[in-house]
Design an enzyme around this catalytic site. Sequence first.
Site, PDB file in Angstrom:
ATOM      1  N   SER A   1       0.855  -1.189   0.000  1.00  0.00           N
ATOM      2  CA  SER A   1       0.000   0.000   0.000  1.00  0.00           C
ATOM      3  C   SER A   1       0.887   1.233   0.000  1.00  0.00           C
ATOM      4  O   SER A   1       2.034   1.181   0.463  1.00  0.00           O
ATOM      5  CB  SER A   1      -0.889   0.006   1.253  1.00  0.00           C
ATOM      6  OG  SER A   1      -1.518   1.264   1.426  1.00  0.00           O
TER       7      SER A   1
ATOM      8  N   TYR B   1      -1.242  -0.705  10.338  1.00  0.00           N
ATOM      9  CA  TYR B   1      -1.375  -1.197   8.957  1.00  0.00           C
ATOM     10  C   TYR B   1      -0.178  -0.739   8.123  1.00  0.00           C
ATOM     11  O   TYR B   1       0.430  -1.529   7.398  1.00  0.00           O
ATOM     12  CB  TYR B   1      -2.680  -0.678   8.367  1.00  0.00           C
ATOM     13  CG  TYR B   1      -2.905  -1.045   6.912  1.00  0.00           C
ATOM     14  CD1 TYR B   1      -3.280  -2.331   6.556  1.00  0.00           C
ATOM     15  CD2 TYR B   1      -2.763  -0.094   5.906  1.00  0.00           C
ATOM     16  CE1 TYR B   1      -3.506  -2.673   5.227  1.00  0.00           C
ATOM     17  CE2 TYR B   1      -2.987  -0.422   4.575  1.00  0.00           C
ATOM     18  CZ  TYR B   1      -3.347  -1.708   4.238  1.00  0.00           C
ATOM     19  OH  TYR B   1      -3.567  -2.034   2.926  1.00  0.00           O
TER      20      TYR B   1
ATOM     21  N   LYS C   1       2.703  -3.079   6.211  1.00  0.00           N
ATOM     22  CA  LYS C   1       2.943  -3.010   4.772  1.00  0.00           C
ATOM     23  C   LYS C   1       4.375  -2.569   4.467  1.00  0.00           C
ATOM     24  O   LYS C   1       4.959  -2.977   3.451  1.00  0.00           O
ATOM     25  CB  LYS C   1       1.936  -2.072   4.114  1.00  0.00           C
ATOM     26  CG  LYS C   1       0.510  -2.632   4.092  1.00  0.00           C
ATOM     27  CD  LYS C   1       0.439  -3.977   3.379  1.00  0.00           C
ATOM     28  CE  LYS C   1      -0.976  -4.439   3.158  1.00  0.00           C
ATOM     29  NZ  LYS C   1      -1.049  -5.722   2.400  1.00  0.00           N
TER      30      LYS C   1
END
Length: 258
Positions: free
Chosen positions: A149, A162, A166
Site C-alpha cells: 500500500s 497497517y 505493509k
Amino acid sequence: MNQIQSSFDLKDRTAIITGSSKGIGKSIAKGLAEQGANVVISSRNQDSVDAVVSEFKKEGLTAIGIACHIGNAEERKNLVDKTINHFGGIDILVNNAAINPVYGPIENAEETVFDKIMDINVKAPWMLSNLVLPSMKDRKGGSIINIASVEALHPGAGLGLYSTSKAALVMLTKNQAKEWGQYGIRANVVCPGLIKTKFSAALWQNPKLLQKLENTLPTSRMGMPDEMAGIACLLASDAGAYITGSVYNADGGYMIAG
C-alpha cells in the site's frame, strides 16, 4: 502475435492469488487468467471462491477455487499442495490478502490487534512464499507479487499499524528478490493508493473525505480494482523478466501530491 505481445502470454503458467474473491485480488486474478494463466481463486469462504470460479469459467478462463485462511498454517499448506496436485506446479504467487481491523492512534491499539495485523499482513505472505519456493525452484523460475500500500511509504493518520505491516512487506519483498534471484525467481511489490473496494469503503463512502482526497491527487479521482491488473500482468510475465526487488506505486499520483 508479435514479440512484445507474446512476452505477456501466461499460457501454461499457474498463479495463486490470495484474497481473490473480490476487489483488487479478483481483478488481478482475472487479468492473469485473460493472459492465459491457470488461476487459483482463494479466500476464507469456499462459496465465495466458487462463485468467482463459475464466473471466470463462463468467460472461458481456467480457474479453480481453494478456500484458505492465510493465517492458518495447515490451510496455507493445503492451498499449495492442492494447487500443485491439480496443475502440476506454481509459477506465480500474488500475496494480496490483508486486514486492517483498527483505525486510530497507534497507542490506543491492543497488543492482540498488533499481533493479528502482523500475522496476516507479514507472516502469512512470508510463509506462503516459502511454501511455493520448492515448486518455483523445480520450474527454474517464478514471480512473487506482494500487494502492499502507499501507506507503507507515507504515514497516514489512523493507519499506523497497517502502515507498519505493509512497510515490512516491502522489505520482505526486497529480501526475497535478493536471495531467490539465483533460482530465477523474481519478487516485486505493488503499492495501491485509494482503490474503490470494500476494504477501503470507510474512506470513499464519506463524500467530504473522498472529495478532499481526490482534490489532492494529480488524477483527481480514486482508482478502480481493474486498474491494478495491468501491473500484475507485467510483473508475472516475461515482459517483466528483468524486474525484481522493485516497488511500484499505483496511486493516481498520491506520492507526488503536494
